[in-house]
Design an enzyme around this catalytic site. Structure first.
Site, PDB file in Angstrom:
ATOM      1  N   LYS A  79      33.836  40.033  43.131  1.00  0.00           N
ATOM      2  CA  LYS A  79      34.136  41.014  44.165  1.00  0.00           C
ATOM      3  C   LYS A  79      33.222  40.741  45.358  1.00  0.00           C
ATOM      4  CE  LYS A  79      34.507  46.039  44.901  1.00  0.00           C
ATOM      5  NZ  LYS A  79      34.412  47.379  44.274  1.00  0.00           N
ATOM      6  N   SER A 154      38.323  50.458  44.622  1.00  0.00           N
ATOM      7  CA  SER A 154      38.101  49.481  45.675  1.00  0.00           C
ATOM      8  C   SER A 154      38.140  48.035  45.183  1.00  0.00           C
ATOM      9  CB  SER A 154      36.741  49.742  46.330  1.00  0.00           C
ATOM     10  OG  SER A 154      35.684  49.537  45.392  1.00  0.00           O
ATOM     11  N   SER A 178      36.444  52.676  40.705  1.00  0.00           N
ATOM     12  CA  SER A 178      36.883  51.457  41.393  1.00  0.00           C
ATOM     13  C   SER A 178      37.054  50.239  40.497  1.00  0.00           C
ATOM     14  CB  SER A 178      35.919  51.117  42.535  1.00  0.00           C
ATOM     15  OG  SER A 178      36.073  52.038  43.588  1.00  0.00           O
TER      16      SER A 178
END
Length: 492
Positions: A79, A154, A178
């Site tokens: 990420k 996210s 998330s």
């Protein structure tokens, strides 16, 4: 081999160790898939092909020399919130579009030490603020199951990359769901560990008392392999806890589902907005666990109505403090030709931050301001303690707590939900972060539109092994985690 992307982490590990294929072949296979498919999915922000092939060659040499770990030579996507030395780290924001980190986050460094091969950095909601991955400066990531739908957020890029078979597994972060919500939307397994279990050093902060890194993959077994690398104390992170780390892979059959007490909060299954298909799939998965020997116990979580307002005071307050460092002076985006220092600050921040981030900074700054600090922020912290106590009381009579991971399946891209509608979508996940508990999402079927549905299991502190074990055994008895979106079936 054209089907390397269909292999589990265990199969990849065994294949590399047995010289059935090399890490270079495996890495090239994934890089070709990214080149062919990712234009449709838009999961990657940065692809590090040259570095990945160099790491793959080093991994092959380590395997040949007998110095390999279980994951040496296996590719991974990170990420874009984890700092990576010499590689752009953006947090999905224009503010950091030019930021190349001078060091590795601990999670990335541990991955390198284990011999993992970094394919690149994947997309996310800006500064991890969002539930759709649409707030990214680099554009919206698409859900591989339906390209006109969001992958969640996210950690939407992480979920989409794994669901499209553009990485075997990925790192994610979870501040209010998330990891679990995008895993639910994309038909994956995703684990949010206990707060303090995984180092936050080098992970760009959103809300420091809530943020936690974790693994995202197809199965609990795959997640267990990555947790063996990610978990552990880190002296560089003051919130990291000194506690022995389990061997999560070895413990996959360590919890018996027979006799497991699963708490069913009556409030969770009567939430307004809970989709009928989501409710039905979750209830079917609980029935399956019951058939496997688990006992379903109705429990009372009395603080449910306080979750959203409490979270959306504390998280923005911490965000307003954490993001004050992005001022156009030290690093990151700087506006052109500022008239004076005030103009520099104002324009750098208003041009560098997107709408959702600005909105949360304003809410947080308001909640922390002199006249409202006690009325809002301090009160929210007191309610947070009550939420934690509510869970601890429930764990006196049950082993894990079950819930949907999200009240709906994936939204359409551009649905333009109001902030309140979007925030209410986090109803099942945010309390876990407020209490610092671990929780996992497992895929349990599809809705009428063939969009994935997820079951969330919440555990007591430090029960990651138990959660992974329960889901692993459920996945031995079902095949939802093996289902693939049509785009993932494309061969490179």
């Amino acid at each position: 081999m054209t089907d390397l992307h269909r292999l589990s982490i265990r199969e990849l590990s065994e294949g590399l160790a047995g010289a059935k294929f090399s890490s270079r072949e495996l890495t090239e296979h994934y890089l070709k898939r990214i080149e062919k498919i990712d234009a449709q999915v838009q999961s990657y922000v940065t692809v590090t092909a040259e570095q990945a092939l160099a790491q793959a060659d080093a991994a092959d040499a380590a395997i040949k020399a007998g110095h390999a770990t279980a994951l040496t030579g296996v590719p991974i996507a990170h990420k874009d919130i984890f700092c990576t030395q010499g590689i752009k780290t953006t947090a999905g924001s224009k503010m950091l579009d030019n930021f190349i980190s001078p060091y590795d986050a601990t999670v990335v460094a541990k991955g390198k030490a284990a011999g993992l091969v970094t394919l690149g950095k994947v997309n996310m909601d800006e500064f991890a603020m969002g539930s759709t991955s649409e707030s990214s400066y680099f554009g919206a990531t698409k859900n591989p199951w339906a390209l006109d739908h969001v992958p969640g957020g996210s950690s939407g890029g992480s979920a989409a990359a794994v669901a499209a078979d553009l990485a075997p597994f990925a790192t994610g972060t979870d501040t209010g769901g998330s990891i679990r919500q995008p895993a639910s939307f994309c038909g994956l397994t995703g684990l949010k560990p206990t707060y303090g279990r995984v180092s936050r050093f080098g992970m760009i902060a959103y809300a420091s008392s809530l943020d936690q890194g974790g693994p995202m993959a197809r199965s609990a077994e795959d997640c267990a392999y990555l947790m063996n690398v990610m978990a552990g104390h880190d002296a560089k992170d003051s919130t990291s806890v000194e506690k022995d780390v389990d061997n999560y892979v070895a413990n996959l059959n360590g919890t018996s589902v027979k006799g497991l007490r699963i708490g069913i909060p009556k409030q969770y299954f009567n939430v307004q907005g809970l989709d009928a298909d989501v409710k039905a799939r979750v209830e079917e998965s609980l029935k399956k666990l019951e058939e496997m020997g688990a006992t379903l116990v109705e429990i009372d979580l009395t603080m449910t109505d306080a979750y959203v307002p409490t979270y959306y005071l504390i998280a923005p307050a911490e965000a307003s403090s954490n993001l004050s460092r992005f001022d156009g002076v030290r690093y990151g985006y700087r506006c052109e030709d500022p008239k004076d220092i005030m103009d520099l600050y104002k324009r750098s921040r208003s041009e560098g931050f997107g709408k959702e981030v600005q909105q949360r900074i304003l809410i947080g700054t308001y909640a922390l301001s002199a006249g409202y600090y006690d009325a809002y922020y301090v009160k929210a912290q007191k309610v947070r303690r009550l939420i934690q106590q509510d869970f601890l009381k429930a764990f006196e009579s049950v082993d894990v707590i079950a819930a949907p991971s999200a009240p709906t399946t994936a939204y359409r891209i551009g649905a333009n939900l109001s902030p309140v509608e979007m925030y209410l979508g986090d109803i099942y996940t945010i309390a876990v972060n407020l209490a610092g508990l671990p929780a996992i999402n497992a895929p349990v079927g599809f809705d009428k539109d063939n969009l994935p549905v997820g079951l969330q299991l919440i555990g007591n502190y430090w029960s990651e092994s138990q959660l992974l074990s329960v889901v692993h055994q459920y996945q031995q008895a079902t095949d939802w985690h093996t289902k693939r979106a049509a785009i993932a079936e494309e061969n490179a």
